[in-house]
Design an enzyme around this catalytic site. Structure first.
Site, mmCIF file in Angstrom:
data_model
loop_
_atom_site.group_PDB
_atom_site.id
_atom_site.type_symbol
_atom_site.label_atom_id
_atom_site.label_comp_id
_atom_site.label_asym_id
_atom_site.label_seq_id
_atom_site.Cartn_x
_atom_site.Cartn_y
_atom_site.Cartn_z
ATOM 1 N N HIS A 183 9.234 5.799 -1.254
ATOM 2 C CA HIS A 183 7.956 4.706 -0.796
ATOM 3 C C HIS A 183 8.311 3.730 -1.542
ATOM 4 O O HIS A 183 7.240 3.137 -2.105
ATOM 5 C CB HIS A 183 6.731 5.567 -1.201
ATOM 6 N N ASN A 242 8.171 10.287 8.503
ATOM 7 C CA ASN A 242 7.124 9.719 9.370
ATOM 8 C C ASN A 242 6.440 8.382 8.943
ATOM 9 O O ASN A 242 6.271 7.635 9.831
ATOM 10 C CB ASN A 242 5.612 10.462 8.941
ATOM 11 N N HIS A 243 7.342 7.633 7.909
ATOM 12 C CA HIS A 243 6.978 6.322 7.709
ATOM 13 C C HIS A 243 8.284 5.384 8.067
ATOM 14 O O HIS A 243 8.335 4.266 8.076
ATOM 15 C CB HIS A 243 6.818 6.094 6.112
ATOM 16 N N HIS A 471 6.567 14.864 2.016
ATOM 17 C CA HIS A 471 5.518 14.365 2.500
ATOM 18 C C HIS A 471 4.139 14.382 1.814
ATOM 19 O O HIS A 471 3.105 13.847 2.266
ATOM 20 C CB HIS A 471 5.304 15.198 3.737
ATOM 21 N N ASN A 690 -5.361 -25.367 7.734
ATOM 22 C CA ASN A 690 -4.383 -26.622 7.473
ATOM 23 C C ASN A 690 -4.072 -27.212 8.854
ATOM 24 O O ASN A 690 -3.140 -28.074 8.572
ATOM 25 C CB ASN A 690 -3.133 -25.829 7.152
ATOM 26 N N ASP A 692 -2.760 -26.665 11.597
ATOM 27 C CA ASP A 692 -1.222 -26.429 11.924
ATOM 28 C C ASP A 692 -1.154 -26.035 13.460
ATOM 29 O O ASP A 692 -0.210 -25.748 14.072
ATOM 30 C CB ASP A 692 -0.398 -25.724 11.036
#
Length: 712
Positions: A183, A242-243, A471, A690, A692
């Site tokens: 991670h 799973n990530h 996990h 700003n 923009d």
């Protein structure tokens, strides 16, 4: 005689002294045991808090995309312009054809300036390149975008040649080292290599997914792992977690990290990572006896099917599916008035559309037209929410058929693809449970819970000794369950907070007996004793829990009033615990946690409004805005950020005025916020601080603060 009496007196005195010392030792032992028991109880409660909040967040992610799926399938836009916008917003991340991807990557056109002082890569890679990368990342240097894209290009070519299930043998190396979730915590990877040695022909590694998100150095971890993968393709093995999923990355940080580090070429890099992720193998098998998968199994997991699946089809397990062409044609006909309301081209009942019971008022009257639009949008979203059972207070079992991401979906029956998708979903998202059987994992919102009987049947069917999975964060970095047939390994130390958990990896030799190595990558954690460590982690957990409570202030007030029939402003502490669980649904032991959250009262009654005011004061000390606005931000920030990143198709961190205006029309009803068209135009101009001509996320978030300040 006198001498004998003296001896007896001394004996009695020493006996009394020994008896007193023994009693003191027993008292100290009892006190210490009670102290340790209290610490253990605090640790377990803290752990429950962190895990409940983490899994609730994952469930919110899936709920959000489940809602988007139904919105995409069943919401009929009021114009072709709005339809085109919805399509552009929701259908992103489609896979490129081979030639298109080669052209899109085009790393050779990117020049490396002479001023660049970071590491250089040339292919084929050598061990010296890996060493240079490790040293550069330790010194906080960044790899040039050209080399990142070149590395991803070569990694993708290699991964495409690999089977879905990698096979590893201990005959060719002394042992195989298995690492769990990292991670984005690069220090943990450095420590693993320091303790265990770098990958080499005599040292094999299996990294079991979830390399990215949450931590701040996910990209560096991937660069290092991909480099070693190309140098030692037979010794380094990577499983998908799973990530490794671009829809999950939108919420948990990897997308943001890449765009912050590579502002010019970030979009290309993200697209390449997305494609590389879907080519990662799904499992690893050691000596045909130990299966390594990221999440777990189910009662339908079939290794034969997993070996034959075309894994690159699943760009994201949470990806919103494309609508079929027939549905899109029917929608266009509906907008153009070419179809009778309530039926499709075949005369069947049509999908829910915007209500046509009342004729749309003229656009000349903007206020009236805006009210009509809000009403019809609200009706449609309410219909969608009923269809998927989405409710803020009641998490229901989710239907995943609407979230499958398949490449080249057409109108032909796809039940087999659905079955294949479930195989991938289960091995990436599932968790073991002590209870027998297999059931949906409602806590995470994805995968299933599998019991020891499911494990036993699976191992027997495939002649396996045990499973290794990751996990889940474990306090000691690893944990056995199911009669030591399932081993969880987690390699990110200090995952929730400094001192919250150790990291670990496991080494397997030819005898396949696991040997564990535990560690703490943070120096501060080594300096804390058990009491200090638990106190620090506990403080962090309760701070997160108070934020969660504050984010649901309005719902809590309604729940408390249900127990306050006489409108006294007070409820019993028992009713407080019941009401809090009914709102947050975290499954926590609220009565046990109450002393940390509620001040003691003499009569056992709680003044709940005063308690909620105290929570608001605590949060306002960190954010100097109105508590009512802050509640909305705390409750919806993660969802709002995910929505923003979905709209921001080029991941530039900016969305256009038109995209903002169209998005607001679609989601204002879902967020219970009402604005006229003129109000939306005024709002978009007012939050563009700003000037923009674009909206960044902070400006996007400001819109919800401003709207909440508008009178009802």
């Amino acid at each position: 005689m006198g001498s004998g009496s003296s001896v007896n007196i001394q004996y009695k005195y020493s006996l009394q002294k020994s008896e007193s010392a023994f009693k003191a030792a027993v008292l100290i032992q009892q006190w210490y045991r009670r102290h340790v028991a209290r610490l253990e109880m605090r640790r377990r409660c803290t752990w429950r808090i962190f895990q409940s909040i983490e899994y609730a967040c994952e469930q919110d992610q899936i709920k959000l995309h489940n809602f988007f799926s139904y919105l995409m399938d069943q919401f009929t836009p009021s114009s072709s312009k709005e339809r085109d916008f919805i399509t552009r917003m929701f259908i992103s991340g489609e896979s490129y054809k081979e030639a298109e991807l080669e052209k899109f990557c085009d790393y050779e056109s990117i020049e490396v300036p002479d001023s660049y002082t970071g590491p250089h890569l040339s292919f084929p890679l050598l061990p010296d390149h890996a060493t240079a990368l490790l040293e550069a990342f330790q010194q906080k240097q960044q790899l040039h975008a050209r080399y990142v894209l070149n590395l991803l290009h070569e990694t993708r070519k290699h991964l495409k040649q690999l089977p879905n299930i990698s096979h590893v043998s201990t005959c060719y190396s002394e042992e195989v080292t298995v690492c769990g979730d990292l991670h984005g915590q690069l220090d943990d990877l450095f420590l693993i290599f320091y303790k265990n040695g770098l990958p080499s022909p005599s040292k094999s590694y299996v990294f079991n997914g979830d390399f990215v998100d949450r931590g701040k150095q996910s990209l560096e971890i991937l660069v290092i792992l991909f480099t070693f993968l190309l140098i030692y393709p037979k010794e380094v093995h990577l499983n998908r977690g799973n990530h490794e999923d671009h829809m999950v990355n939108l919420r948990y940080g990897f997308t943001k990290e890449v765009m912050q580090k590579y502002k010019v070429h970030g979009k290309k890099i993200l697209k390449m990572f997305q494609n590389v992720f879907c080519w990662l193998p799904l499992a690893t098998l050691i000596d045909q006896k130990v299966l390594i998968i990221h999440g777990g199994i189910s009662d339908t997991t079939d290794l034969d099917m997993l070996e034959k699946i075309q894994r690159d089809k699943f760009i994201s397990v949470l990806r919103l599916k494309k609508r079929k062409e027939s549905s899109r044609k029917a929608e266009i006909q509906a907008i153009n008035g070419e179809r009778e309301s309530g039926t499709d081209a075949a005369g069947n009942e049509a999908a829910p559309r915007l209500s046509q019971s009342a004729q749309a008022p003229s656009t000349a009257n903007r206020l009236e037209f805006s009210r009509w639009l809000r009403q019809t949008v609200q009706e449609q979203i309410d219909t969608c929410r009923r269809l998927v059972d989405i409710s803020e207070s009641e998490p229901e079992e989710l239907t995943y058929s609407s979230m499958v991401s398949l490449k080249g979906v057409d109108d032909e029956p796809c039940w087999s693809r659905q079955e294949e998708w479930k195989q991938v979903l289960d091995i990436l998202w599932s968790d073991p449970t002590p209870q027998e059987g297999c059931r949906a994992n409602k806590v995470r919102g994805g995968g299933c819970y599998f019991g020891p009987d499911v494990t036993e049947k699976f191992l027997e069917k495939y002649s396996l000794q045990f499973l290794i999975r990751s996990h889940e964060c474990k306090q000691e970095g690893y944990e056995f369950c199911h009669n030591r047939k399932v081993l969880t390994i987690f390699s990110a130390s200090n995952y929730y907070e400094i001192g919250s958990n150790r990291g670990a990896y496991v080494k397997l030799g030819p005898d396949l007996i696991p040997h564990f190595v535990q560690y703490q990558a943070n120096k501060t954690a080594h300096m804390l004793n058990m009491t200090q460590r638990i106190s620090r982690v506990e403080e962090s957990a309760f701070r997160a829990l108070r934020e969660k409570l504050f984010a649901h202030t309005s719902a809590l007030i309604s729940a408390f009033k249900a127990y306050d029939g006489d409108n006294t402003g007070k409820i019993s502490l028992s009713n407080w615990a019941t009401a809090v669980e009914s709102v947050l649904r975290l499954g926590l032991p609220w009565r046990m946690l109450r002393p940390q959250l509620v001040r003691s009262t003499e009569d056992g009654m709680l003044e709940y409004k005063s308690w909620l005011d105290d929570l608001a004061m605590e949060q306002r000390s960190q954010e100097h805005i109105q508590s009512s606005l802050l509640e909305v931000i705390y409750r919806n920030r993660s969802n709002l950020e995910t929505i923003f990143r979905i709209i921001d198709r080029d991941h530039s961190g900016l969305i256009s005025f038109e995209e903002f205006q169209q998005t607001w029309k679609l989601f204002s009803s879902h967020m219970n916020i009402e604005l006229t068209d003129d109000g939306i135009n005024d709002l978009v101009r007012s939050i563009d601080f700003n000037k923009d001509g674009n909206i960044d996320f902070n400006e996007f978030l400001e819109a919800f603060r401003l709207v909440k300040q508008c009178p009802a």
